[in-house]
Design an enzyme around this catalytic site. Structure first.
Site, mmCIF file in Angstrom:
data_model
loop_
_atom_site.group_PDB
_atom_site.id
_atom_site.type_symbol
_atom_site.label_atom_id
_atom_site.label_comp_id
_atom_site.label_asym_id
_atom_site.label_seq_id
_atom_site.Cartn_x
_atom_site.Cartn_y
_atom_site.Cartn_z
ATOM 1 C CB VAL A 1 -0.944 -0.016 1.217
ATOM 2 C CG1 VAL A 1 -1.676 1.324 1.354
ATOM 3 C CG2 VAL A 1 -1.952 -1.165 1.097
ATOM 4 C CG ASP A 2 4.237 3.444 2.749
ATOM 5 O OD1 ASP A 2 3.649 4.506 2.512
ATOM 6 O OD2 ASP A 2 5.153 3.354 3.585
#
Length: 637
Positions: free
Chosen positions: A378-379
């Site tokens: 996600v990051d």
């Protein structure tokens, strides 16, 4: 405008130009940026061991690894987990092991100093489980003191309270091959064969090869381990062969075409060890690809050979692109176009391990590395979206479609707590960290404030949206995660400065009115921990001792984070901490070198809080540029 202000504007412009020129000079022809990702010497030590186990040590420049290990030894005799930590026991034992495997005699001065350091801290018996595991592979520790992991866990159905997918992606990719190794309990004969009896403080004949007990309810896990060991000794492990075959199949299926497993050294090393235990030949193409993948993680210089724990080209490229745009580079600059097109080509359109718990999401994310189909995160994906949104590409329709696909995937990855984790959905079985095997306390991947903030910053900076209920849950999560002092914990960067900067950047974009008080408290905390030299710094020890929040020698990257957070807070509430920001900018100007770069010795990246840290060699370059660029945009108009 006063003369001092004009001078400052001119200095900022010059600093920005020098930094931009440096970053442009190190871009690869294909469009990406990528520099060293540094950790500690255990990566190299374990690779030395692996090559000794496979008999491939003569085909690698391991004599240069000896030079590297010697250079990293500190005056106290030990080796560090992170810069300035005073030395770490487990790290030092593994470095000593590697030097001995490389033929360095016990009588060598470096070995004597290391031995003194190690014995003063309790010796091998006080090291972490994974250090003992590597020693057990070569007969320098007994398998009796290593936890048992029954291979039948591979066969547990999704409906069961525990499966391998309750472990974090990094723990899972490292543990599945170890099911094979722990079952076989091999002792490999190396050349030279070594013992480490001299590193047992209590004497080699007095060692108790047993798991430590805590005198509380968690000792039940040790009792359970005793039962597993009894079943192994009596050959009564149920579904043993079926579990081992499932583990082997799982490992083979997750090898990339490039030979990588999981994109991280532990998963790659353990997978190769698992194949060795299954009697794969060194000439097998699966093994050969795996060994070549390891080689690509190595950095060889004229006289040293060292190993990175991972490689970070997607992360580096996206953050550099953001810094160049933030500092005024035109969105259609050729360097940005090349970077953007390279990133688009790296979008992952395959289903990975995340899909086991996320039944709704469709592929469309990015990973950290060049290749890692099974573990996008996600990051990285949020940062790539922000980088792409900031540039103008020849095929804008393709770019927008890629962004839309990513935002949709991220929306489905929101955890029950309201935030986002790095790699998985609802990966929060904290009891796993209490297992004897889990002394690194890194078995799960729960939602965190810094990753959640990155998602909200992505939404706010790109005029992107998720449904209001999801946004509200995320904001509530961040509000509840704020510490009494006003700061936020940083899971993936050191530490509260990182977390606070990220959350302020997010809240100022998506909720400046409703969360103005939270923003003010976060900004006030950053101002409170500014150093007398105008910079900010925070030691990795703040993970072990929260009293050290925001305390440490100033670094370029952490100073930049604080400035970024304070500027964002001011944009959100209209109340700028101008004096603190100016002092931070002056620190960056004063510490920039003549070639446009900054230098810092300290580690400001986090792998496992308290146990594994990283130094991203580009953090000290692009984050200061972002800070200077945003400062110029706000205060130099």
């Amino acid at each position: 405008m006063q003369t001092q202000d004009r001078t400052n504007v001119s200095s900022v412009e010059a600093a920005i130009a020098a930094s931009q020129n440096y970053l442009l000079s190190i871009q690869y022809p294909d469009g990406y940026w990528w520099v060293e990702l540094e950790s500690n010497v255990t990566m190299m030590a374990e690779v030395v061991l692996l090559h000794k186990v496979w008999g491939t040590d003569k085909t690698r420049p391991l004599h240069k690894a000896e030079t590297y290990l010697r250079r990293e030894q500190r005056s106290h005799g030990g080796w560090e987990l992170f810069y300035g930590d005073g030395g770490n026991l487990s790290t030092s034992v593994e470095a000593y092991m590697a030097l001995k495997l490389l033929g360095v005699p016990e009588t060598d001065r470096a070995m004597k100093n290391a031995r003194d350091f190690i014995l003063e801290r309790g010796g091998i018996s006080k090291t972490r489980i994974f250090t003992k595991f590597h020693l057990a592979l070569i007969g320098c520790y007994s398998w009796r003191g290593i936890p048992s992991i029954p291979p039948w866990i591979m066969l547990l159905p999704e409906s069961f309270p525990f499966t391998i997918y309750e472990m974090s992606s990094w723990a899972r990719s490292s543990t599945v091959p170890l099911l094979i190794v722990f079952d076989r309990k091999p002792v490999f004969i190396t050349d030279p064969a070594i013992t480490l009896d001299e590193l047992y403080a209590e004497g080699a004949g007095n060692v108790k090869f047993e798991l430590p007990r805590s005198s509380d309810w968690t000792d039940l896990f040790v009792i359970l381990d005793d039962a597993f060991k009894l079943a192994e000794n009596l050959n009564l492990v149920p579904f043993r062969q079926e579990g081992l075959k499932a583990a082997e199949k799982w490992v083979l299926e997750r090898q990339e075409e490039t030979g990588d497993w999981g994109g991280i050294i532990p998963a790659m090393l353990n997978s190769l060890l698992g194949l060795r235990c299954l009697d794969y030949d060194v000439a097998d193409p699966i093994v050969e690809r795996g060994l070549q993948a390891l080689d690509r993680f190595a950095i060889e210089t004229e006289d040293t050979y060292r190993m990175q724990p991972c490689v970070s080209p997607v992360w580096d490229t996206a953050l550099v692109m953001r810094s160049l745009v933030d500092s005024g580079m035109t969105p259609n600059h050729p360097a940005l176009v090349r970077g953007g097109e390279w990133l688009l080509d790296k979008q992952i359109l395959d289903y990975g391990d995340w899909a086991v718990k996320n039944k709704q999401g469709k592929p469309g994310a990015w990973a950290f590395e060049f290749v890692n189909r099974f573990y996008p995160d996600v990051d990285d994906s949020a940062v790539v979206v922000m980088a792409l949104n900031g540039v103008q590409l020849p095929n804008e329709k393709l770019k927008q479609a890629a962004i839309a696909r990513t935002v949709a995937w991220i929306a489905t990855m929101q955890c029950q707590g309201g935030g986002w984790a790095a790699f998985d959905l609802n990966n929060n079985a904290d009891w796993l960290n209490l297992l004897p095997y889990a002394d690194l306390k890194a078995m799960i991947d729960p939602n965190t404030a810094d990753v959640t903030a990155r998602v909200l910053e992505m939404l706010g900076s790109g005029n992107l949206s998720i449904d209001n209920h999801s946004l509200s849950r995320a904001l509530d999560y961040l509000k509840n995660e704020q510490e009494p002092e006003g700061c936020w914990f940083g899971r993936w960067g050191v530490n509260y400065i990182y977390g606070t900067s990220g959350v302020l950047a997010a809240l100022s974009l998506v909720a400046p009115q409703s969360h103005g008080n939270n923003i003010d408290r976060g900004a006030a905390w950053l101002v409170s921990c500014q150093n007398p030299d105008g910079g900010w710094g925070e030691t990795c020890f703040s993970y072990d001792n929260p009293a050290l929040k925001g305390q440490g020698n100033s670094t370029a990257s952490q100073t930049a984070w604080a400035i970024i957070g304070l500027i964002a807070a001011g944009e959100g509430t209209g109340k700028f901490e101008k004096d603190a920001i100016d002092r931070g900018i002056n620190y960056l100007l004063a510490t920039q070198q003549s070639d446009g770069t900054w230098d810092e010795a300290y580690f400001t990246g986090t792998g496992f809080p308290g146990h594994f840290y990283l130094k991203y060699h580009l953090y000290q370059q692009h984050f200061p540029l972002t800070a200077l660029g945003r400062y110029q945009a706000i205060f130099s108009k």
